[in-house]
Design a protein around this motif. Sequence first.
Motif, PDB file in Angstrom:
ATOM      1  N   THR A  84      -9.515  -3.222  17.733  1.00 46.64           N
ATOM      2  CA  THR A  84      -9.870  -3.884  18.253  1.00 46.64           C
ATOM      3  C   THR A  84     -11.183  -2.560  19.532  1.00 46.64           C
ATOM      4  O   THR A  84     -12.578  -3.696  19.426  1.00 46.64           O
ATOM      5  N   GLN A 119      -9.139 -17.441  16.874  1.00 46.56           N
ATOM      6  CA  GLN A 119     -10.749 -16.497  18.031  1.00 46.56           C
ATOM      7  C   GLN A 119     -11.567 -15.637  17.764  1.00 46.56           C
ATOM      8  O   GLN A 119     -12.985 -15.688  18.469  1.00 46.56           O
ATOM      9  N   GLU A 123     -15.673 -16.347  18.158  1.00 47.29           N
ATOM     10  CA  GLU A 123     -16.420 -15.255  18.668  1.00 47.29           C
ATOM     11  C   GLU A 123     -17.574 -14.712  17.896  1.00 47.29           C
ATOM     12  O   GLU A 123     -18.518 -14.309  18.311  1.00 47.29           O
ATOM     13  N   TYR A 386      -0.900  -6.564  26.843  1.00 48.29           N
ATOM     14  CA  TYR A 386      -2.040  -7.571  26.817  1.00 48.29           C
ATOM     15  C   TYR A 386      -1.823  -8.919  27.418  1.00 48.29           C
ATOM     16  O   TYR A 386      -2.109  -8.725  28.431  1.00 48.29           O
ATOM     17  N   ARG A 390      -3.199  -9.800  30.874  1.00 46.45           N
ATOM     18  CA  ARG A 390      -4.112 -10.542  30.871  1.00 46.45           C
ATOM     19  C   ARG A 390      -3.030 -11.812  32.155  1.00 46.45           C
ATOM     20  O   ARG A 390      -4.513 -12.715  33.505  1.00 46.45           O
ATOM     21  N   LEU A 395      -6.561  -7.104  34.086  1.00 47.29           N
ATOM     22  CA  LEU A 395      -8.039  -6.828  33.122  1.00 47.29           C
ATOM     23  C   LEU A 395      -8.996  -7.085  33.714  1.00 47.29           C
ATOM     24  O   LEU A 395      -9.407  -8.170  34.442  1.00 47.29           O
ATOM     25  N   THR A 397     -11.960  -6.738  31.992  1.00 43.96           N
ATOM     26  CA  THR A 397     -12.954  -6.899  31.358  1.00 43.96           C
ATOM     27  C   THR A 397     -12.346  -7.799  29.224  1.00 43.96           C
ATOM     28  O   THR A 397     -11.478  -6.969  28.855  1.00 43.96           O
ATOM     29  N   GLN A 398     -12.792  -8.060  28.689  1.00 45.15           N
ATOM     30  CA  GLN A 398     -12.884  -8.824  27.071  1.00 45.15           C
ATOM     31  C   GLN A 398     -13.880  -7.743  26.149  1.00 45.15           C
ATOM     32  O   GLN A 398     -13.532  -8.598  25.338  1.00 45.15           O
ATOM     33  N   ASP A 399     -14.667  -6.793  26.979  1.00 45.37           N
ATOM     34  CA  ASP A 399     -15.618  -5.947  26.064  1.00 45.37           C
ATOM     35  C   ASP A 399     -14.604  -5.157  25.497  1.00 45.37           C
ATOM     36  O   ASP A 399     -14.037  -4.188  25.399  1.00 45.37           O
ATOM     37  N   TRP A 400     -14.407  -5.759  23.845  1.00 42.08           N
ATOM     38  CA  TRP A 400     -13.520  -4.746  23.079  1.00 42.08           C
ATOM     39  C   TRP A 400     -13.739  -3.803  22.574  1.00 42.08           C
ATOM     40  O   TRP A 400     -12.738  -2.368  22.359  1.00 42.08           O
ATOM     41  N   TYR A 403     -11.793  -1.464  24.377  1.00 40.44           N
ATOM     42  CA  TYR A 403     -10.730  -0.796  24.354  1.00 40.44           C
ATOM     43  C   TYR A 403     -10.226   0.328  23.611  1.00 40.44           C
ATOM     44  O   TYR A 403      -9.993   0.013  22.459  1.00 40.44           O
TER      45      TYR A 403
END
Length: 471
Positions: A84, A119, A123, A386, A390, A395, A397-400, A403
Amino acid sequence: MSILLLDPPPTNPFGNMRHFGSIGTFKARIAYPPIDLLKIAGFLRQEGVGFKLLDANALRLPPETVLATIAADPPQAIVFPTSTTSLPQDMALAARVKAAFPTTLTVAFGAHVRAVPAQTLQEYPGLDVAIVGDQEWVARELARCHFQLSKVRGVWYREGSTIRGNPPHPPVEDLDVYGIAAHDLIDPRLYGDPLARRRPMTITYGQIGCPNRCRFCMSQVYGPVRRRSADHLVQELRFIADCGFKEVFFIDCGLTDSRTWAVSFLAALERAHLDLTWWALSRADRLDEDLLDRMHRTGCHSIGIGVESANAEVIRRVGKGVDLRQVKKLVRQIHRRRMRVLLYFQFGLPGETRQSMQETLDFALASQADFVTFGIATPVPGTPFYDELRERRWLHTQDWASYDPTRPPVYSYPGLSSQEIFAFAQEAYRRFYFRPGYILRRLASQRSWQEVRTNVVNFVALLQRYVFGWA
């Protein structure tokens, strides 16, 4: 060359741990061999499939050097682990590979990819294949099917603008069929671990998956526990010793999760009389006096135990099932055998408060553990942790890349902010490791100049990261 097995370049000065579903950056001067790739290499060699192996992570190679290496002998596929945390950088390299070598397939595996394959492909257009089965099986089948993706089971893949998922491959219950990891293909000088008593060292495992279902842990994406036979694992350890290694770290989620299997393995290891020392992970409720004796007799010098939190509500909510009294008793039992204890803690799990974090730190300080880690609980796709964050919209951000258990968490709770959790974790490290009494005990316990050197190097790393904030 058919396949390049690549551990991608590191995302930070400490390096990354992508194998076996890991998610973060190293907290100290650690470098582990890419065991997932070594297992694939051993199986491909057994099956007669051509490949090369490149550990750009341990070698600290920049992407430009990796691309130049590929250009010298372009493979039909590049198979690489990802996590991740490292996903954005790993996929940026995959995109550069596709731009420079359009006919080379980019093939990724890891817990994140396994949890959300479609996904991930959506991406990152530079990725061709996401492995959701066993990476050993899929790597072999890629070559057998002449890289025709529609024929390879256990993958999701890109076909033009369409993302397709193939059926799973037949289940492989007997992990012995995948053979022995190719430890002979790595440079032993590249790898080390602060807990290692000797060098050179390598890593391996006897089982995949975990019987426990902690809500934060990604091991559940690997399905039911599967094990190798005890004799097969000892066969690999004999090969490891023949390669010149002196130390092994077993990265199983819990080496003694099955007492029956553990007794069988330790008995076989004792009969083998190998010149190896080792350490492993376990649970406090999966160890007893007899197992500790067997482990000590066969060369075990350290045991890592997951505690996570000392707060009863946090432990209940994550489904850990840890008994703190049992942990305290186990630390004493391990020390009586002159073995060391590493306790793992996390801050930021569901139900966390300032008070619960203080309870965890107080427990760690009083535990008499030789080492501890204070990670930031990191939510990753495929885990209930997670999903809960969500759904509650906690959360940020979805900026992995954010993480990462060594960085501020990507979430806040009502009444407890991301920055508060991170600051407490930093302070916890300082409070534990910079105690004068602790430092004196560590110095007095050193058994060799190698241990002295290892501890000094990692103490400097702690200063850099947790005092000066350089990392």
